[in-house]
Write an enzyme that holds these catalytic residues in place. Structure first.
Site, PDB file in Angstrom:
ATOM      1  N   GLN A  17     -83.592  -2.359  15.128  1.00 23.55           N
ATOM      2  CA  GLN A  17     -84.391  -1.707  14.136  1.00 23.55           C
ATOM      3  C   GLN A  17     -85.296  -2.636  13.354  1.00 23.55           C
ATOM      4  O   GLN A  17     -86.479  -2.415  13.107  1.00 23.55           O
ATOM      5  CB  GLN A  17     -83.430  -0.884  13.008  1.00 23.55           C
ATOM      6  CG  GLN A  17     -84.455  -0.174  12.073  1.00 23.55           C
ATOM      7  CD  GLN A  17     -83.656   0.612  10.926  1.00 23.55           C
ATOM      8  OE1 GLN A  17     -84.193   1.050  10.033  1.00 23.55           O
ATOM      9  NE2 GLN A  17     -82.394   0.929  11.227  1.00 23.55           N
ATOM     10  N   GLU A 139     -77.644  -3.865   9.827  1.00 29.12           N
ATOM     11  CA  GLU A 139     -78.138  -3.058   8.606  1.00 29.12           C
ATOM     12  C   GLU A 139     -77.113  -3.328   7.317  1.00 29.12           C
ATOM     13  O   GLU A 139     -77.557  -3.827   6.149  1.00 29.12           O
ATOM     14  CB  GLU A 139     -78.570  -1.579   8.912  1.00 29.12           C
ATOM     15  CG  GLU A 139     -78.824  -0.712   7.447  1.00 29.12           C
ATOM     16  CD  GLU A 139     -79.895  -1.173   6.679  1.00 29.12           C
ATOM     17  OE1 GLU A 139     -81.062  -1.303   7.316  1.00 29.12           O
ATOM     18  OE2 GLU A 139     -79.996  -0.975   5.491  1.00 29.12           O
ATOM     19  N   ASP A 168     -82.693  -3.354   7.505  1.00 31.35           N
ATOM     20  CA  ASP A 168     -83.367  -3.616   8.809  1.00 31.35           C
ATOM     21  C   ASP A 168     -84.944  -3.185   8.465  1.00 31.35           C
ATOM     22  O   ASP A 168     -85.975  -4.138   8.459  1.00 31.35           O
ATOM     23  CB  ASP A 168     -82.973  -2.492   9.742  1.00 31.35           C
ATOM     24  CG  ASP A 168     -81.805  -3.020  10.339  1.00 31.35           C
ATOM     25  OD1 ASP A 168     -81.488  -4.202  10.509  1.00 31.35           O
ATOM     26  OD2 ASP A 168     -80.890  -2.090  10.889  1.00 31.35           O
ATOM     27  N   GLY A 247     -84.578   0.837 -14.486  1.00 35.93           N
ATOM     28  CA  GLY A 247     -85.675   0.252 -15.366  1.00 35.93           C
ATOM     29  C   GLY A 247     -85.631   0.704 -16.838  1.00 35.93           C
ATOM     30  O   GLY A 247     -84.373   0.838 -17.005  1.00 35.93           O
ATOM     31  N   GLY A 248     -86.352   0.580 -17.504  1.00 34.47           N
ATOM     32  CA  GLY A 248     -85.981   0.725 -18.834  1.00 34.47           C
ATOM     33  C   GLY A 248     -86.208   2.273 -19.496  1.00 34.47           C
ATOM     34  O   GLY A 248     -86.024   2.475 -20.723  1.00 34.47           O
TER      35      GLY A 248
HETATM   36  N1  CAO Z   1     -84.386 -11.669  29.499  1.00 35.34           N
HETATM   37  C1  CAO Z   1     -83.180 -12.075  29.445  1.00 35.34           C
HETATM   38  N2  CAO Z   1     -82.419 -12.243  28.700  1.00 35.34           N
HETATM   39  C2  CAO Z   1     -82.669 -11.559  27.390  1.00 35.34           C
HETATM   40  C3  CAO Z   1     -83.684 -11.034  27.342  1.00 35.34           C
HETATM   41  C4  CAO Z   1     -84.709 -11.060  28.413  1.00 35.34           C
HETATM   42  N3  CAO Z   1     -85.961 -10.164  28.378  1.00 35.34           N
HETATM   43  N4  CAO Z   1     -83.874 -10.420  26.143  1.00 35.34           N
HETATM   44  C5  CAO Z   1     -82.727 -10.720  25.455  1.00 35.34           C
HETATM   45  N5  CAO Z   1     -82.075 -11.494  26.447  1.00 35.34           N
HETATM   46  C6  CAO Z   1     -80.642 -11.990  26.119  1.00 35.34           C
HETATM   47  C7  CAO Z   1     -80.594 -13.071  24.817  1.00 35.34           C
HETATM   48  O1  CAO Z   1     -81.227 -14.309  25.477  1.00 35.34           O
HETATM   49  C8  CAO Z   1     -79.315 -12.958  24.588  1.00 35.34           C
HETATM   50  O2  CAO Z   1     -78.752 -14.056  25.363  1.00 35.34           O
HETATM   51  P1  CAO Z   1     -77.610 -15.216  24.992  1.00 35.34           P
HETATM   52  O3  CAO Z   1     -76.656 -14.529  24.139  1.00 35.34           O
HETATM   53  O4  CAO Z   1     -76.982 -15.713  26.284  1.00 35.34           O
HETATM   54  O5  CAO Z   1     -78.312 -16.149  24.335  1.00 35.34           O
HETATM   55  C9  CAO Z   1     -78.674 -11.773  24.878  1.00 35.34           C
HETATM   56  O6  CAO Z   1     -79.616 -11.105  25.718  1.00 35.34           O
HETATM   57  C10 CAO Z   1     -78.476 -10.922  23.712  1.00 35.34           C
HETATM   58  O7  CAO Z   1     -78.959 -10.842  22.640  1.00 35.34           O
HETATM   59  P2  CAO Z   1     -78.421 -11.115  21.184  1.00 35.34           P
HETATM   60  O8  CAO Z   1     -77.597 -11.687  21.031  1.00 35.34           O
HETATM   61  O9  CAO Z   1     -79.716 -10.805  20.341  1.00 35.34           O
HETATM   62  O10 CAO Z   1     -77.928  -9.289  21.365  1.00 35.34           O
HETATM   63  P3  CAO Z   1     -76.557  -8.877  20.760  1.00 35.34           P
HETATM   64  O11 CAO Z   1     -76.657  -7.180  20.922  1.00 35.34           O
HETATM   65  O12 CAO Z   1     -75.452  -9.503  20.924  1.00 35.34           O
HETATM   66  O13 CAO Z   1     -76.844  -8.905  18.991  1.00 35.34           O
HETATM   67  C11 CAO Z   1     -77.864  -8.368  16.712  1.00 35.34           C
HETATM   68  C12 CAO Z   1     -77.592  -8.012  18.220  1.00 35.34           C
HETATM   69  C13 CAO Z   1     -79.083  -7.327  16.250  1.00 35.34           C
HETATM   70  C14 CAO Z   1     -76.534  -8.287  16.202  1.00 35.34           C
HETATM   71  C15 CAO Z   1     -78.447  -9.567  16.950  1.00 35.34           C
HETATM   72  O14 CAO Z   1     -79.627  -9.800  17.846  1.00 35.34           O
HETATM   73  C16 CAO Z   1     -79.041 -10.225  15.769  1.00 35.34           C
HETATM   74  O15 CAO Z   1     -77.908 -10.812  14.636  1.00 35.34           O
HETATM   75  N6  CAO Z   1     -79.906 -10.303  15.304  1.00 35.34           N
HETATM   76  C17 CAO Z   1     -80.459 -10.961  14.383  1.00 35.34           C
HETATM   77  C18 CAO Z   1     -80.499  -9.971  12.967  1.00 35.34           C
HETATM   78  C19 CAO Z   1     -81.144  -8.665  13.175  1.00 35.34           C
HETATM   79  O16 CAO Z   1     -82.191  -8.413  13.464  1.00 35.34           O
HETATM   80  N7  CAO Z   1     -80.317  -7.679  13.010  1.00 35.34           N
HETATM   81  C20 CAO Z   1     -80.772  -6.321  12.811  1.00 35.34           C
HETATM   82  C21 CAO Z   1     -80.414  -5.666  13.959  1.00 35.34           C
HETATM   83  S1  CAO Z   1     -80.655  -3.784  13.472  1.00 35.34           S
HETATM   84  O17 CAO Z   1     -79.603  -3.360  12.631  1.00 35.34           O
END
Ligand code: CAO
Length: 415
Positions: A17, A139, A168, A247-248
């Site tokens: 998001q 979030e 988010d 607020g106030g």
């Molecule tokens: N081709 C190849 N690999 C890809 C890719 C693509 N097109 N797109 C993504 N990937 C890979 C990434 O490189 C990553 O690989 P590694 O772990 O090996 O480095 C993997 O996909 C997973 O990506 P991720 O770690 O971002 O995803 P996740 O589901 O494990 O985590 C989230 C999700 C949201 C917790 C994490 O991305 C995060 O903390 N983001 C920052 C904070 C954020 O935006 N949070 C809000 C989310 S909405 O509530």
């Protein structure tokens, strides 16, 4: 009419998001947003909370309007080469991967900057640099670590998160502002830069009134506009203030006619000082206008509970819309508690483009929230979200790949 960000090309590596909120806004302002997704999977939200089998979820479709989607395996050597070519020709790369993921792909800031010194690299992370910088964040985690949860809810209940996605979508908004600011600075420096919006920071920015109150509490030990005053206890941290105003001008949520069966038959009522006389008149308490216990905001502070109870005796005799109609006549600020059903059916929001109906080849018609920011010379036309990889061939063609080369990339699994 043109669009404000026409000509800006964005590589959109966002998912879930926070990041998609940001790039959707930029797309609405006219940027060409190319969403890069993993083949076969795509953004995880495509199939989260699905309401129609095999069709992209509302979660996804409502956050990815006006974007194009390509699939690209950025860990595949040939996929990396494609990405490098795209980086050379785009303006912004936006990502909200877990910390370090972009580096692990081989796309460090240094590498991107050497490929295209004008490129802006914008990231959402859970935390800024420090002890928690490597943590993944969603979030509600952001609401908890940014000060929102500890200050939301009632004094006698647990901390509470809010339905507004301030962690988010709030951070996505912050990031979008950072990106356009960096684009503006680039017009003078010719250089790209990194933009970081940490979710904890974004939530705290939205909670700044509570940090204000923390310091007031430390100085005065009580805060007179809080419901804890004069009867409750203050500790050493800002307490949860229920529905008190931040607020106030004191405010509270009051029952209206039908509250026994309708969970949203309530109105937010504000005892704004300049209209105190009108409030007394409307609720049938003319004697409160001059009475020393009620005449001034200061005198009213220890009696707010009694005052709101009295106002509620009046609001309970009318529907929330009747109450609003009467209060508006006297310029008394108030807000009926609108359900999502009422908002979805509100034709005035359709007319302004704040709620838009969109048609989608797989799901049919659905409602989405349009651009909440209206520019007079850059109109927003909300278009449906892309299917997974829908624009792969078009986009790669624009970056100079022939149909044969695209077929070869597909053959090896890079797209
Ligand atoms: N081709 C190849 N690999 C890809 C890719 C693509 N097109 N797109 C993504 N990937 C890979 C990434 O490189 C990553 O690989 P590694 O772990 O090996 O480095 C993997 O996909 C997973 O990506 P991720 O770690 O971002 O995803 P996740 O589901 O494990 O985590 C989230 C999700 C949201 C917790 C994490 O991305 C995060 O903390 N983001 C920052 C904070 C954020 O935006 N949070 C809000 C989310 S909405 O509530």
């Amino acid at each position: 009419m043109g669009k404000a960000l026409e000509g800006v090309r964005i590589l959109d590596f966002t998912h879930v998001q926070s990041g998609p909120t940001c790039t959707q806004l930029l797309a609405w302002f006219g940027a060409d947003v190319i969403k890069i997704e993993r083949a076969g999977h795509g953004d995880v939200t495509r199939d989260q909370l699905r309401d129609i089998p095999d069709a992209d979820s509302l979660y996804f479709t409502m956050l990815n309007s006006n974007k194009r989607s390509i699939t690209l395996d950025t860990k595949h050597p040939e996929g990396k080469a494609v990405l490098e070519r795209m980086i050379r020709d785009c303006d912004v790369l936006v990502e909200n991967f877990a910390p370090g993921a972009l580096d692990r792909m081989g796309f460090t800031w240094e590498h991107i900057h050497s490929l295209n010194p004008r490129m802006i690299v914008a990231s959402v992370k859970g935390f800024g640099p420090g002890p928690y910088q490597d943590c993944k964040v969603y979030e509600n985690v952001a609401q908890c670590v940014g000060g929102a949860a500890s200050t939301t809810g009632f004094d006698d209940g647990p901390p509470m998160v809010t339905g507004a996605q301030i962690g988010d979508s709030g951070t996505g908004l912050h990031l979008a502002l950072g990106i356009v600011t960096a684009l503006y600075q680039r017009t003078m420096t010719g250089q790209g830069q990194r933009v970081l919006a940490a979710m904890q920071d974004g939530v705290l920015n939205l909670c700044r009134v509570k940090l204000r109150d923390q310091q007031r509490l430390e100085r005065a030990r009580v805060m007179e506009e809080y419901p804890q005053f004069p009867n409750g206890q203050f500790g050493d941290a800002v307490p949860r203030a229920g529905n008190a105003s931040g607020g106030g001008q004191p405010g509270w949520i009051l029952k209206c006619q039908g509250w026994e069966t309708d969970p949203n038959a309530y109105i937010y009522f504000i005892t704004q000082a300049p209209v105190w006389g009108s409030i007394c008149k409307v609720i049938g308490k003319p004697e409160w206008v001059e009475h020393p216990d009620y005449a001034t905001p200061r005198a009213r502070l220890p009696r707010l509970r009694e005052i709101f109870d009295t106002v509620e005796q009046w609001t309970m005799t009318k529907s929330k819309f009747e109450v609003m109609g009467i209060l508006n006549e006297y310029d008394i600020p108030c807000g009926p508690i609108l359900s999502m059903k009422e908002i979805a059916e509100d034709m005035s929001l359709r007319e302004t483009g704040t709620i838009v109906e969109v048609d989608h080849p797989k799901r049919g018609k659905y409602l989405t929230v349009g651009n909440p920011i209206k520019l007079s010379d850059s109109p927003t036309h909300v278009e449906r979200s892309p299917l997974l990889g829908e624009h792969t061939d078009d986009v790669l063609g624009e970056f100079g790949y022939s149909p044969q080369q695209i077929a070869a990339l597909r053959e090896v699994g890079a797209v």
